[in-house]
Design a protein around this motif. Structure first.
Motif, short mmCIF file in Angstrom:
data_model
loop_
_atom_site.label_atom_id
_atom_site.label_comp_id
_atom_site.label_asym_id
_atom_site.label_seq_id
_atom_site.Cartn_x
_atom_site.Cartn_y
_atom_site.Cartn_z
N LEU A 15 16.54 30.03 -45.60
CA LEU A 15 17.94 30.46 -45.72
C LEU A 15 18.69 30.23 -44.41
CD1 LEU A 15 19.70 31.75 -47.95
CD2 LEU A 15 19.30 33.95 -46.81
N ARG A 16 19.80 29.53 -44.52
CA ARG A 16 20.63 29.22 -43.35
C ARG A 16 22.08 29.56 -43.64
NH1 ARG A 16 17.62 26.04 -39.86
NH2 ARG A 16 15.75 25.12 -40.81
N LYS A 17 22.74 30.14 -42.62
CA LYS A 17 24.16 30.46 -42.74
C LYS A 17 24.82 30.41 -41.38
CE LYS A 17 27.96 31.85 -44.77
NZ LYS A 17 28.69 30.95 -45.71
N LEU A 25 22.04 32.86 -39.54
CA LEU A 25 20.68 32.84 -40.07
C LEU A 25 20.18 31.40 -40.01
CD1 LEU A 25 21.13 35.16 -43.19
CD2 LEU A 25 20.15 35.77 -40.98
N ASP A 26 18.97 31.22 -39.49
CA ASP A 26 18.51 29.86 -39.17
C ASP A 26 17.11 29.62 -39.74
OD1 ASP A 26 18.37 27.33 -38.13
OD2 ASP A 26 18.04 27.96 -36.06
N GLY A 27 17.05 29.55 -41.08
CA GLY A 27 15.78 29.24 -41.72
C GLY A 27 14.93 30.46 -42.01
N ARG A 43 19.89 43.51 -33.44
CA ARG A 43 21.13 43.86 -32.75
C ARG A 43 22.33 43.56 -33.64
NH1 ARG A 43 21.32 42.02 -26.55
NH2 ARG A 43 23.09 43.44 -26.74
N SER A 44 23.46 44.16 -33.29
CA SER A 44 24.69 43.89 -34.03
C SER A 44 25.02 42.40 -33.97
CB SER A 44 25.85 44.69 -33.43
OG SER A 44 25.60 46.08 -33.52
N GLY A 45 25.49 41.86 -35.10
CA GLY A 45 25.88 40.46 -35.14
C GLY A 45 24.74 39.49 -35.33
N THR A 46 23.56 40.00 -35.73
CA THR A 46 22.40 39.10 -35.90
C THR A 46 22.18 38.70 -37.36
OG1 THR A 46 20.93 41.03 -35.96
CG2 THR A 46 21.19 39.91 -33.85
N LYS A 220 16.43 38.17 -34.75
CA LYS A 220 17.00 37.82 -33.45
C LYS A 220 17.43 36.36 -33.50
CE LYS A 220 15.96 37.15 -28.54
NZ LYS A 220 14.86 37.01 -27.54
N GLU A 221 18.69 36.12 -33.19
CA GLU A 221 19.23 34.76 -33.11
C GLU A 221 18.91 33.95 -34.37
OE1 GLU A 221 17.76 33.19 -29.45
OE2 GLU A 221 18.97 34.54 -28.20
N GLY A 222 19.05 34.61 -35.51
CA GLY A 222 18.89 33.91 -36.78
C GLY A 222 17.48 33.75 -37.28
N HIS A 223 16.51 34.33 -36.57
CA HIS A 223 15.11 34.19 -36.94
C HIS A 223 14.46 35.56 -37.11
CE1 HIS A 223 15.12 29.87 -35.95
NE2 HIS A 223 15.85 30.21 -34.91
#
Length: 251
Positions: A15-17, A25-27, A43-46, A220-223
């Motif tokens: 899933l990526r967005k 979101l990175d995979g 964290r907020s915004g993750t 964290k950072e989309g992962h």
């Protein structure tokens, strides 16, 4: 109704967005078995809230797959997606009640829209739902006249109106005092145990995690950077996970 009893309630692959240049979101790969309560930390915004909105179809991913009870939901026609949505309850972060409707009318809304129940049946169901969340004495109040914790209770009652098999809860205790937080957690836990609902709970409150979670994932950072039980994450040697768990335990 669990005709796909051998299937995970929710299965996510790749899933990526992104929003513009920001990758949220990175995979993501994630499987949630039926009956499990999964909590999502970070964290907020993750991308925690984004993940829930993608599952329910309020936003569309850039890539990947989302299956609900074995059925792919990405790209489904609206009519078919709405049939899936009836099996999912969503508690928004701020409860998202309709300001112009009473407490009872808010809970009745999905019943009037998605069922053929008559007025007497709807009224009985609304009273049952509000009694379940301790709001049976406030049926005629407007959202502006009730507290934040009460709004969360009403939002939870509305999310349960169609007897969902999956619950998505976005910060169900955010901004609430410790006593109300514990009450909401116990309410969610009791409903899950009573009805075997599969729940995905986005939260930052580690006390809520301790009360609710069968399993935790941390973003964290989309992962997904950590996955397991609360004690496992507390023993993690990953600097980010360790810092998050330590900071959370000091709140």
């Amino acid at each position: 109704m669990k005709e796909n009893g051998d299937k995970p309630a929710v299965q996510i692959k790749g899933l990526r967005k992104s929003f513009g240049r920001q990758t949220v979101l990175d995979g993501i790969d994630l499987e949630v078995p039926q009956g499990e309560t999964l909590t999502v930390l970070g964290r907020s915004g993750t991308g925690k809230s984004v993940l829930l909105k993608l599952i329910i179809g309020l936003q569309q991913p850039d890539a990947g797959s989302i299956e609900i009870f074995g059925q792919e939901v990405i790209g489904l026609p609206v009519a078919e997606l709405n049939q899936i949505r009836k099996r999912i309850g969503f508690l928004f972060q701020q409860a998202a009640l309709y300001d112009s409707l009473t407490v009872a009318e808010n809970v009745a809304f999905p019943l009037r829209r998605h069922t053929k129940m008559n007025d007497d049946e709807i009224n009985d169901r609304v009273r049952e739902l509000l009694a379940r969340v301790g709001m049976e004495k406030d049926v005629q109040k407007m959202p502006a006249d009730i507290s934040g914790g009460m709004k969360k209770r009403v939002g939870l009652a509305r999310a349960l109106a169609l007897d969902p098999e999956v619950m998505l809860l976005d910060e169900p205790t955010a901004g609430l005092d410790p006593i109300t937080t514990e009450e909401i957690d116990e309410l969610i836990q009791g409903l899950n145990q009573e009805r075997g609902i599969t729940s995905i709970v986005v939260t930052h409150d580690l006390l809520s995690v301790r009360r609710l979670a069968d399993r935790i994932v941390m973003l964290k950072e989309g992962h997904i950077v950590a996955e397991g039980g609360l004690d496992e994450l507390r023993r993690s040697r990953d600097p980010f996970v360790a810092e998050f768990m330590h900071a959370g335990s000091q709140e």
